[in-house]
Design an enzyme around this catalytic site. Sequence first.
Site, PDB file in Angstrom:
ATOM      1  N   SER A 183      15.831  69.994  61.572  1.00 21.99           N
ATOM      2  CA  SER A 183      15.087  70.973  62.282  1.00 21.99           C
ATOM      3  C   SER A 183      14.846  70.582  63.934  1.00 21.99           C
ATOM      4  O   SER A 183      14.607  71.388  64.463  1.00 21.99           O
ATOM      5  CB  SER A 183      13.749  71.308  61.648  1.00 21.99           C
ATOM      6  OG  SER A 183      13.127  70.158  61.808  1.00 21.99           O
ATOM      7  N   HIS A 211      17.329  75.091  56.290  1.00 23.10           N
ATOM      8  CA  HIS A 211      17.727  75.588  57.812  1.00 23.10           C
ATOM      9  C   HIS A 211      19.055  75.808  57.967  1.00 23.10           C
ATOM     10  O   HIS A 211      19.475  76.531  58.913  1.00 23.10           O
ATOM     11  CB  HIS A 211      17.457  74.383  58.770  1.00 23.10           C
ATOM     12  CG  HIS A 211      15.855  74.401  59.097  1.00 23.10           C
ATOM     13  ND1 HIS A 211      15.520  75.442  60.116  1.00 23.10           N
ATOM     14  CD2 HIS A 211      14.871  73.604  58.853  1.00 23.10           C
ATOM     15  CE1 HIS A 211      13.995  75.112  60.382  1.00 23.10           C
ATOM     16  NE2 HIS A 211      13.664  74.091  59.734  1.00 23.10           N
ATOM     17  N   LYS A 242      12.773  81.251  55.131  1.00 24.39           N
ATOM     18  CA  LYS A 242      13.495  81.222  56.481  1.00 24.39           C
ATOM     19  C   LYS A 242      14.536  82.252  56.590  1.00 24.39           C
ATOM     20  O   LYS A 242      14.062  83.482  56.673  1.00 24.39           O
ATOM     21  CB  LYS A 242      14.099  79.717  56.832  1.00 24.39           C
ATOM     22  CG  LYS A 242      12.841  78.707  56.958  1.00 24.39           C
ATOM     23  CD  LYS A 242      13.531  77.353  57.074  1.00 24.39           C
ATOM     24  CE  LYS A 242      12.358  76.492  57.519  1.00 24.39           C
ATOM     25  NZ  LYS A 242      12.116  75.593  56.552  1.00 24.39           N
TER      26      LYS A 242
HETATM   27  C1  PLP Z   1      11.127  74.727  55.593  1.00 22.28           C
HETATM   28  C2  PLP Z   1      11.672  73.553  54.940  1.00 22.28           C
HETATM   29  C3  PLP Z   1      11.402  73.239  53.625  1.00 22.28           C
HETATM   30  C4  PLP Z   1       9.883  74.157  53.027  1.00 22.28           C
HETATM   31  O1  PLP Z   1      10.303  75.345  52.757  1.00 22.28           O
HETATM   32  P1  PLP Z   1       8.986  76.218  52.008  1.00 22.28           P
HETATM   33  O2  PLP Z   1       9.880  77.140  51.260  1.00 22.28           O
HETATM   34  O3  PLP Z   1       8.449  76.636  53.186  1.00 22.28           O
HETATM   35  O4  PLP Z   1       8.219  75.166  51.119  1.00 22.28           O
HETATM   36  C5  PLP Z   1      11.648  72.250  52.903  1.00 22.28           C
HETATM   37  N1  PLP Z   1      13.003  71.810  53.476  1.00 22.28           N
HETATM   38  C6  PLP Z   1      13.351  71.741  54.615  1.00 22.28           C
HETATM   39  C7  PLP Z   1      14.714  71.014  55.158  1.00 22.28           C
HETATM   40  C8  PLP Z   1      12.837  72.851  55.310  1.00 22.28           C
HETATM   41  O5  PLP Z   1      13.272  73.182  56.643  1.00 22.28           O
END
Ligand code: PLP
Length: 396
Positions: A183, A211, A242
């Site tokens: 990220s 992501h 996301k």
């Molecule tokens: C955002 C993210 C998560 C968490 O996702 P949620 O559904 O908001 O709990 C887990 N792993 C990665 C790699 C992320 O970028």
Amino acid sequence: MYGEYKNHLVKEIKDIREGGLYKEERIIVSPQRAEIELASGQKVLNFCANNYLGLSNHPELIKAAKEGLDTHGYGMSSVRFICGTTDLHKTLEKKIAEFFGTEDTILYAAAFDANGGVFEPLFTEEDAIISDSLNHASIIDGVRLCKAERYRYPNADMAALEEELKKAQKNRFRVIVTDGVFSMDGNVAPVDKIVELAEKYDAMVMVDESHSAGVVGATGRGVSEYFNITGKIDLITGTLGKSFGGAIGGFTTGRKEIIEMLRQRSRPYLFSNSLPPMVVNAGIRMMEMMSETNELQDKLHQNTDYFMAKMGKAGFDIKPTKSAICAVMLYDAKLSQDFAAKLLDEGIYVIGFYYPVVPKGEARIRVQLSAGHETKDLDKAVNAFIKVGKELGVIK
Ligand SMILES: *Cc1c(COP(=O)(O)O)cnc(C)c1O
């Protein structure tokens, strides 16, 4: 008791503040989208949401959410295995598996839970988990909950991974775990190489596509599509928070016996509530949209290429990426904060990151592109970057 404890907290919070690490919330009073309105009344272009496909406020998903509410009600008041499973949940699980080319899917309240509940039921102290050093916090926590032996390799370092795999030959089973896209840099994990090493050293592969899903690969099917290795990843975790609509929800998808075991033993699935039908119905519609057209993925890729090219041409130092995350390197922590503040005055909302979120001396502004952005939005952002960049002596 509390008096003394309160003093302790007040001091710790003061330290956080003085360290410049205090997190504030910026209040938004409009829906999540390219242009948002802040509580201050200011309208800004949003370049810091994970709204990669621009679906957070999509009329089709709002309509599907309302339909789900009308046909199946508001809440489930149950975990999945007692009375929290509807036909909608089963349909969404099937559609996610179809999307990724996997055998079965299990839904969770969040990807944090998917990662938190994936290791402990599957691996014991006899086994090895080999993890990238930049993996998401939820993977780190999930690994902590499991008794398996832990191995770690520096970000995307395949020679180091190979060394860890050699050490882990003494274990019963091995699994290599990586984020699909990291990220902070936006780099895609070299999953093609990881799969090769896994085959050579007899390991399984798990990829967190949070992501990368919706973003990476011509039709957004993530790293398996990007590297043409569909079917070779044993386990994929991901989020509905996301690219996939941005509401809430997570999933694990992969080999059917693994998913079957998770339904028996994964604690966040067994002991936490089922996703609300409106979210699930919108998820189904979202997955249908993904298979009907690549319009959004195409637009995201075009926007990303356009923005990166313009920023490079303007003289900014940008990390190479195949994701929708563009790290504009500034190196200096204070500069990253001043730069972001000035951009906000120009109507561009981005976040500056510095140590400890990124390594010391690697402060940056992270720009997240979206299919929800129009070319004029991108131009406005680039022009603001150029103006502020010149003011602060970052570019000539
Ligand atoms: C955002 C993210 C998560 C968490 O996702 P949620 O559904 O908001 O709990 C887990 N792993 C990665 C790699 C992320 O970028």
